[in-house]
Design a protein around this motif. Structure first.
Motif, PDB file in Angstrom:
ATOM      1  N   GLY A  74      -8.850  -0.427   6.368  1.00 32.33           N
ATOM      2  CA  GLY A  74      -8.261  -1.468   5.500  1.00 32.33           C
ATOM      3  C   GLY A  74      -8.939  -2.816   5.516  1.00 32.33           C
ATOM      4  N   THR A  75      -8.835  -3.478   4.192  1.00 31.01           N
ATOM      5  CA  THR A  75      -9.504  -4.719   4.145  1.00 31.01           C
ATOM      6  C   THR A  75      -8.564  -5.666   3.435  1.00 31.01           C
ATOM      7  N   GLN A  76      -8.253  -6.919   4.035  1.00 32.48           N
ATOM      8  CA  GLN A  76      -7.640  -7.853   3.358  1.00 32.48           C
ATOM      9  C   GLN A  76      -7.983  -8.391   2.172  1.00 32.48           C
ATOM     10  N   VAL A  77      -7.013  -8.648   1.286  1.00 32.66           N
ATOM     11  CA  VAL A  77      -7.116  -9.434  -0.314  1.00 32.66           C
ATOM     12  C   VAL A  77      -6.066 -10.443  -0.176  1.00 32.66           C
ATOM     13  N   THR A  78      -6.394 -11.496  -0.479  1.00 37.23           N
ATOM     14  CA  THR A  78      -5.627 -12.767  -0.498  1.00 37.23           C
ATOM     15  C   THR A  78      -5.778 -13.488  -1.766  1.00 37.23           C
ATOM     16  N   VAL A  79      -4.696 -13.639  -2.464  1.00 37.95           N
ATOM     17  CA  VAL A  79      -4.773 -14.421  -3.876  1.00 37.95           C
ATOM     18  C   VAL A  79      -3.799 -15.319  -3.488  1.00 37.95           C
ATOM     19  N   ARG A 100      -2.602   0.011  -1.307  1.00 42.28           N
ATOM     20  CA  ARG A 100      -2.498  -1.181  -0.780  1.00 42.28           C
ATOM     21  C   ARG A 100      -1.195  -1.431   0.008  1.00 42.28           C
ATOM     22  N   GLN A 101      -1.137  -2.203   0.847  1.00 43.66           N
ATOM     23  CA  GLN A 101       0.380  -2.538   1.697  1.00 43.66           C
ATOM     24  C   GLN A 101       0.455  -3.932   2.016  1.00 43.66           C
ATOM     25  N   ALA A 102       1.368  -4.434   1.194  1.00 40.25           N
ATOM     26  CA  ALA A 102       1.711  -5.923   1.355  1.00 40.25           C
ATOM     27  C   ALA A 102       2.759  -5.976   2.532  1.00 40.25           C
ATOM     28  N   GLU A 105       0.875 -11.473  -6.361  1.00 42.50           N
ATOM     29  CA  GLU A 105       1.290 -10.496  -5.710  1.00 42.50           C
ATOM     30  C   GLU A 105       0.437  -9.189  -5.780  1.00 42.50           C
ATOM     31  N   ASP A 106      -0.832  -9.478  -5.878  1.00 39.44           N
ATOM     32  CA  ASP A 106      -1.930  -8.478  -5.569  1.00 39.44           C
ATOM     33  C   ASP A 106      -2.433  -8.563  -3.916  1.00 39.44           C
ATOM     34  N   SER A 113       1.356  -1.530 -12.342  1.00 37.21           N
ATOM     35  CA  SER A 113       1.225  -3.224 -12.074  1.00 37.21           C
ATOM     36  C   SER A 113      -0.391  -3.717 -12.301  1.00 37.21           C
ATOM     37  N   VAL A 114      -1.310  -2.611 -12.031  1.00 40.31           N
ATOM     38  CA  VAL A 114      -2.494  -3.066 -11.975  1.00 40.31           C
ATOM     39  C   VAL A 114      -3.307  -2.588 -13.430  1.00 40.31           C
TER      40      VAL A 114
END
Length: 114
Positions: free
Chosen positions: A107-112, A38-40, A88-89, A62-63
């Motif tokens: 890539g697929t976006q994950v927004t928490v 992953r890349q933030a 933060e994920d 972290s996971v």
């Protein structure tokens, strides 16, 4: 050339769950490792979790305990079950396959976020 098709990203509230999927267009016999990075924003791409053909797994600290990586019965699909998600994920999650060389998904976006 290996094609990777990802699905499952989206928006989720803190504490929620998501499941990512990635299918590889290659013979399972040529796959050594599958997994996720992953890349933030503003950060480098980093390991989330990987799984080998023998089932050995490796997780980022972290996971651990929240995420689970697994492979489908056909052997050329990898999943990432993400539970207890935290802000933060939030990142773009990339499927990774090593098959005579490294390959990456789009890539697929994950927004928490609440």
């Amino acid at each position: 050339q290996v094609q990777l098709v990802e699905s499952g990203g989206g928006l989720v509230q803190p504490g929620g769950s998501l499941r990512l999927s990635c299918a590889a267009s290659t013979s399972i016999f040529s796959i050594n490792v599958m997994g996720w990075y992953r890349q933030a924003p503003g950060k480098e791409r980093g390991l989330v979790a990987t799984i080998t053909t023998t089932g050995n797994t490796n997780y980022a600290a972290s996971v651990k305990g929240r995420f689970t990586v697994s492979r489908g019965s056909a052997g050329n699909t990898v999943y990432l079950q993400m539970n207890s998600l935290k802000p933060e994920d939030t990142a773009v999650y990339y499927c990774y396959v090593f098959s005579r060389g490294p390959y990456w998904g789009q890539g697929t976006q994950v927004t928490v976020s609440s």
